[in-house]
Design a protein around this motif. Structure first.
Motif, PDB file in Angstrom:
ATOM      1  N   ALA A  65       0.815  -1.217   0.000  1.00 52.96           N
ATOM      2  CA  ALA A  65       0.000   0.000   0.000  1.00 52.96           C
ATOM      3  C   ALA A  65       0.850   1.268   0.000  1.00 52.96           C
ATOM      4  O   ALA A  65       0.319   2.372  -0.152  1.00 52.96           O
ATOM      5  N   GLY A  66       2.156   1.124   0.187  1.00 53.02           N
ATOM      6  CA  GLY A  66       3.025   2.294   0.239  1.00 53.02           C
ATOM      7  C   GLY A  66       2.891   3.079   1.516  1.00 53.02           C
ATOM      8  O   GLY A  66       3.209   4.275   1.551  1.00 53.02           O
ATOM      9  N   GLU A  67       2.467   2.412   2.583  1.00 52.72           N
ATOM     10  CA  GLU A  67       2.248   3.088   3.864  1.00 52.72           C
ATOM     11  C   GLU A  67       3.505   3.032   4.726  1.00 52.72           C
ATOM     12  O   GLU A  67       3.539   2.430   5.794  1.00 52.72           O
ATOM     13  N   TYR A  68       4.568   3.615   4.220  1.00 47.96           N
ATOM     14  CA  TYR A  68       5.814   3.702   4.984  1.00 47.96           C
ATOM     15  C   TYR A  68       6.571   4.939   4.515  1.00 47.96           C
ATOM     16  O   TYR A  68       6.285   5.475   3.446  1.00 47.96           O
ATOM     17  N   GLU A  69       7.520   5.382   5.329  1.00 49.55           N
ATOM     18  CA  GLU A  69       8.239   6.611   5.025  1.00 49.55           C
ATOM     19  C   GLU A  69       9.736   6.341   4.893  1.00 49.55           C
ATOM     20  O   GLU A  69      10.280   5.458   5.555  1.00 49.55           O
ATOM     21  N   VAL A  70      10.370   7.099   4.028  1.00 47.48           N
ATOM     22  CA  VAL A  70      11.820   7.031   3.824  1.00 47.48           C
ATOM     23  C   VAL A  70      12.353   8.458   3.915  1.00 47.48           C
ATOM     24  O   VAL A  70      11.807   9.364   3.264  1.00 47.48           O
ATOM     25  N   ASP A  71      13.390   8.679   4.715  1.00 47.90           N
ATOM     26  CA  ASP A  71      13.886  10.045   4.867  1.00 47.90           C
ATOM     27  C   ASP A  71      14.861  10.403   3.744  1.00 47.90           C
ATOM     28  O   ASP A  71      15.104   9.631   2.823  1.00 47.90           O
ATOM     29  N   GLU A  72      15.442  11.573   3.842  1.00 52.72           N
ATOM     30  CA  GLU A  72      16.301  12.093   2.774  1.00 52.72           C
ATOM     31  C   GLU A  72      17.565  11.266   2.568  1.00 52.72           C
ATOM     32  O   GLU A  72      18.201  11.339   1.506  1.00 52.72           O
ATOM     33  N   PHE A  73      17.944  10.477   3.564  1.00 53.74           N
ATOM     34  CA  PHE A  73      19.134   9.637   3.445  1.00 53.74           C
ATOM     35  C   PHE A  73      18.809   8.225   2.962  1.00 53.74           C
ATOM     36  O   PHE A  73      19.703   7.404   2.782  1.00 53.74           O
ATOM     37  N   GLY A  74      17.526   7.935   2.805  1.00 53.97           N
ATOM     38  CA  GLY A  74      17.118   6.602   2.390  1.00 53.97           C
ATOM     39  C   GLY A  74      16.737   5.698   3.543  1.00 53.97           C
ATOM     40  O   GLY A  74      16.440   4.520   3.340  1.00 53.97           O
ATOM     41  N   TYR A  75      16.717   6.247   4.764  1.00 51.72           N
ATOM     42  CA  TYR A  75      16.383   5.455   5.945  1.00 51.72           C
ATOM     43  C   TYR A  75      14.912   5.047   5.919  1.00 51.72           C
ATOM     44  O   TYR A  75      14.028   5.887   5.789  1.00 51.72           O
TER      45      TYR A  75
END
Length: 323
Positions: A65-75
């Motif tokens: 579902a794409g219900e996750y987050e990735v920060d600017e570093f790829g974390y």
């Protein structure tokens, strides 16, 4: 009727849970009925297998579902929590039996720089340090890795997912500025690839770039000593022509590799201990001192001496390497 029945069952579960939290005295007859105790398979709630399956299915649903987050570093915290950390934790708990001390020295919040020794021929100490801080300090450490790590496609992707980034001052400063816990191994490949005869003897700490980063960011330095990694792949030789051909800093020869082929890649089950020392606050210094070579050199040497002494102390406390 079905909805009412489900509501009644839900209310009963809540009452039972509350009774257990209060000591189990008000659990009523259901708590002592045959077949309702632990391991009976009835009335005791889902077991570890069921919980694991449910957690895995929930993870897959979030990914789809794409219900996750990735920060600017790829974390990717969700991927790290559900895939990478559990895999590393199996080694941490069952194979290396890691013990942690001094975790109270790790700041509970805000930016800080963890400075640790590096060893083991294959840098599994980075994984074990990540698990130790996550499970004991409840913090994710953002490790700074060498360029080589990010030149290997799959490894680079997983390192980014775990929250790690290149060992450069710009990335480190951005992470510390966001209040993150950053980890660095100043010995680099000199530490990881040193021969077994030099075990637990720190190599040079580079040019002290980590000290300058800490001074500019105004964060404490927390020294860390990792004991146990030196024994997992005892390096007794180095095939340098092959290393140059493959573009590697070294190609190790151990008692089991390459003699035993893929089986030689299994690390020996040494006993590990990780010790965190008292933080160096650097409050008496200003950000401008990061540009003073002598100040940086003296502080770098001081941190190195602290880590070396902690290594000796922790090594004595551990005792035999495999018991």
């Amino acid at each position: 009727m079905h909805a009412r029945h489900e509501d009644d069952e839900g209310a009963q579960v809540i009452r039972l849970a509350s009774a257990r939290q209060d000591g189990g005295e008000a659990a009523g007859p259901a708590a002592t009925e045959p077949g309702s105790g632990p391991g009976s398979g009835s009335g005791s709630g889902p077991g570890p297998l069921e919980r694991g399956i449910a957690s895995g299915l929930a993870f897959l649903r979030r990914r789809i579902a794409g219900e996750y987050e990735v920060d600017e570093f790829g974390y990717d915290p969700d991927f790290n929590e559900n895939v990478l950390l559990p895999a590393a934790r199996a080694l941490y708990e069952r194979w290396f039996r890691v013990e942690v001390a001094g975790v109270e020295n790790v700041p509970a919040e805000g930016g800080a720089l963890i400075v640790a020794n590096h060893s083991g021929t294959v840098p599994l100490d980075a994984l074990m340090l990540s698990v130790a801080l996550h499970d004991n300090a409840r913090r994710c450490v953002r490790l700074l890795g060498a360029d080589l790590v990010y030149q290997v496609p799959v490894l680079a992707h997983l390192a980014r997912k775990a929250g790690h980034t290149l060992a450069c001052q710009a990335d480190a400063a951005r992470l510390l500025g966001k209040g993150e816990l950053v980890g660095v191994f100043p010995e680099g490949f000199k530490g990881v690839g040193k021969p077994f005869a030099d075990r637990y003897k720190l190599q040079r700490f580079g040019r002290g770039g980590f000290v300058g980063t800490a001074l500019r960011a105004g964060v404490p330095i927390v020294p860390a000593a990792i004991v146990g990694a030196e024994e997992i792949y005892p390096k007794i030789g180095d095939l340098r022509p092959l290393a140059r051909l493959l573009g590697l800093p070294y190609f190790p020869v151990t008692p089991t590799f390459p003699l035993l082929g893929p089986a030689g890649l299994v690390p020996l089950p040494s006993k590990w201990m990780i010790q965190f020392g008292a933080p160096m606050t650097l409050e008496e210094y200003a950000a401008e001192d990061a540009d003073d070579p002598m100040t940086v050199f003296n502080l770098t040497d001081h941190v190195r001496e602290n880590v070396q002494q902690m290594l000796y102390d922790t090594l004595l406390r551990r005792g035999p390497a495999f018991f």
